[in-house]
Write a protein that holds these residues in place. Sequence first.
Motif, PDB file in Angstrom:
ATOM      1  N   MET A  84     -44.910  20.210  -8.710  1.00 38.81           N
ATOM      2  CA  MET A  84     -45.241  19.156  -9.673  1.00 38.81           C
ATOM      3  C   MET A  84     -44.283  17.979  -9.532  1.00 38.81           C
ATOM      4  SD  MET A  84     -46.398  21.397 -12.960  1.00 38.81           S
ATOM      5  CE  MET A  84     -47.263  20.059 -13.789  1.00 38.81           C
ATOM      6  N   PHE A  85     -43.003  18.261  -9.345  1.00 36.42           N
ATOM      7  CA  PHE A  85     -42.047  17.172  -9.128  1.00 36.42           C
ATOM      8  C   PHE A  85     -42.366  16.405  -7.851  1.00 36.42           C
ATOM      9  CE2 PHE A  85     -39.286  19.535 -12.099  1.00 36.42           C
ATOM     10  CZ  PHE A  85     -38.938  18.487 -12.934  1.00 36.42           C
TER      11      PHE A  85
ATOM     12  N   GLU B  79     -54.314  21.488  -5.054  1.00 34.42           N
ATOM     13  CA  GLU B  79     -53.069  21.031  -4.435  1.00 34.42           C
ATOM     14  C   GLU B  79     -52.009  22.128  -4.474  1.00 34.42           C
ATOM     15  OE1 GLU B  79     -53.352  16.235  -5.346  1.00 34.42           O
ATOM     16  OE2 GLU B  79     -52.399  17.530  -6.838  1.00 34.42           O
ATOM     17  N   PHE B  80     -51.934  22.858  -5.578  1.00 37.39           N
ATOM     18  CA  PHE B  80     -50.964  23.956  -5.672  1.00 37.39           C
ATOM     19  C   PHE B  80     -51.288  25.050  -4.660  1.00 37.39           C
ATOM     20  CE2 PHE B  80     -50.885  22.228 -10.084  1.00 37.39           C
ATOM     21  CZ  PHE B  80     -49.574  21.786 -10.079  1.00 37.39           C
TER      22      PHE B  80
ATOM     23  N   THR C 126     -51.921  32.979  -4.829  1.00 38.23           N
ATOM     24  CA  THR C 126     -53.340  33.285  -5.002  1.00 38.23           C
ATOM     25  C   THR C 126     -53.877  32.534  -6.221  1.00 38.23           C
ATOM     26  OG1 THR C 126     -52.929  35.186  -6.427  1.00 38.23           O
ATOM     27  CG2 THR C 126     -53.025  35.597  -4.035  1.00 38.23           C
ATOM     28  N   THR C 127     -55.187  32.355  -6.268  1.00 37.66           N
ATOM     29  CA  THR C 127     -55.784  31.637  -7.389  1.00 37.66           C
ATOM     30  C   THR C 127     -55.542  32.361  -8.714  1.00 37.66           C
ATOM     31  OG1 THR C 127     -57.919  32.698  -6.996  1.00 37.66           O
ATOM     32  CG2 THR C 127     -57.575  30.552  -5.992  1.00 37.66           C
ATOM     33  N   SER C 128     -55.601  33.680  -8.705  1.00 38.88           N
ATOM     34  CA  SER C 128     -55.401  34.416  -9.962  1.00 38.88           C
ATOM     35  C   SER C 128     -53.971  34.279 -10.468  1.00 38.88           C
ATOM     36  CB  SER C 128     -55.783  35.887  -9.802  1.00 38.88           C
ATOM     37  OG  SER C 128     -55.019  36.497  -8.778  1.00 38.88           O
ATOM     38  N   VAL C 129     -53.006  34.365  -9.573  1.00 37.65           N
ATOM     39  CA  VAL C 129     -51.603  34.219  -9.983  1.00 37.65           C
ATOM     40  C   VAL C 129     -51.345  32.785 -10.438  1.00 37.65           C
ATOM     41  CG1 VAL C 129     -49.197  34.285  -9.179  1.00 37.65           C
ATOM     42  CG2 VAL C 129     -50.776  36.117  -8.540  1.00 37.65           C
ATOM     43  N   LEU C 130     -51.887  31.812  -9.727  1.00 38.66           N
ATOM     44  CA  LEU C 130     -51.699  30.413 -10.115  1.00 38.66           C
ATOM     45  C   LEU C 130     -52.258  30.154 -11.508  1.00 38.66           C
ATOM     46  CD1 LEU C 130     -50.829  27.522  -9.531  1.00 38.66           C
ATOM     47  CD2 LEU C 130     -52.988  27.203  -8.276  1.00 38.66           C
ATOM     48  N   THR C 131     -53.429  30.675 -11.794  1.00 37.20           N
ATOM     49  CA  THR C 131     -54.030  30.502 -13.119  1.00 37.20           C
ATOM     50  C   THR C 131     -53.125  31.060 -14.203  1.00 37.20           C
ATOM     51  OG1 THR C 131     -56.269  30.585 -12.212  1.00 37.20           O
ATOM     52  CG2 THR C 131     -56.027  31.092 -14.551  1.00 37.20           C
ATOM     53  N   VAL C 132     -52.636  32.270 -14.000  1.00 36.73           N
ATOM     54  CA  VAL C 132     -51.761  32.913 -14.994  1.00 36.73           C
ATOM     55  C   VAL C 132     -50.479  32.109 -15.168  1.00 36.73           C
ATOM     56  CG1 VAL C 132     -50.347  34.960 -15.454  1.00 36.73           C
ATOM     57  CG2 VAL C 132     -52.708  35.222 -14.678  1.00 36.73           C
TER      58      VAL C 132
ATOM     59  N   LYS D 287     -65.742  21.298 -15.601  1.00 39.17           N
ATOM     60  CA  LYS D 287     -64.432  21.003 -16.187  1.00 39.17           C
ATOM     61  C   LYS D 287     -63.336  21.188 -15.145  1.00 39.17           C
ATOM     62  CE  LYS D 287     -65.238  21.882 -21.031  1.00 39.17           C
ATOM     63  NZ  LYS D 287     -64.791  22.585 -22.222  1.00 39.17           N
ATOM     64  N   ARG D 288     -62.527  20.162 -15.022  1.00 36.01           N
ATOM     65  CA  ARG D 288     -61.375  20.215 -14.112  1.00 36.01           C
ATOM     66  C   ARG D 288     -60.176  19.614 -14.842  1.00 36.01           C
ATOM     67  NH1 ARG D 288     -63.286  22.101  -9.386  1.00 36.01           N
ATOM     68  NH2 ARG D 288     -65.291  21.340  -8.649  1.00 36.01           N
ATOM     69  N   TYR D 289     -59.024  20.207 -14.574  1.00 34.46           N
ATOM     70  CA  TYR D 289     -57.810  19.811 -15.273  1.00 34.46           C
ATOM     71  C   TYR D 289     -56.742  19.379 -14.285  1.00 34.46           C
ATOM     72  CZ  TYR D 289     -59.974  22.210 -19.196  1.00 34.46           C
ATOM     73  OH  TYR D 289     -60.848  22.597 -20.183  1.00 34.46           O
ATOM     74  N   ARG D 290     -55.890  18.501 -14.758  1.00 37.81           N
ATOM     75  CA  ARG D 290     -54.669  18.173 -14.028  1.00 37.81           C
ATOM     76  C   ARG D 290     -53.513  18.712 -14.872  1.00 37.81           C
ATOM     77  NH1 ARG D 290     -55.741  12.509 -13.219  1.00 37.81           N
ATOM     78  NH2 ARG D 290     -57.138  12.522 -14.900  1.00 37.81           N
TER      79      ARG D 290
END
Length: 118
Positions: free
Chosen positions: A30-31, A39-40, A48-54, A75-78
């Motif tokens: 993020m910095f 991007e992450f 992984t997507t599941s770990v990133l979500t958590v 729906k998409r978030y930043r």
Amino acid sequence: MSTENRSGCPIANTLDIVGDRWSLLILRDMFNGKKIFSEFLSSPEKITTSVLTVRLNQLEAAGMVVKELYQTNPKRYRYLLSDRGRDILPVLQEMCRWANKHMPETWIPPESFMEMSP
């Protein structure tokens, strides 16, 4: 995240928020300008997507990150750093300095990151 602290130790309390394997790397990204989910996922550590979500949800619950809707269908978030999240920058910079000193095989972080201020 629990609001109950396991002790009064500031290190223990900080680790309860960012002491897992991924949270500090997400904050690092993020910095360095990453804001959206995809991007992450492109980081070299291969979260992984599941770990990133958590982890993003945990960072948001801890007040480190603010989630902002930028698209409604679908729906998409930043994800943006809050003041609390930005204040961890000197810790990340010191971790880089320590690793570069004691682990010479580590990457040299970009000057822009090391000169950044919260």
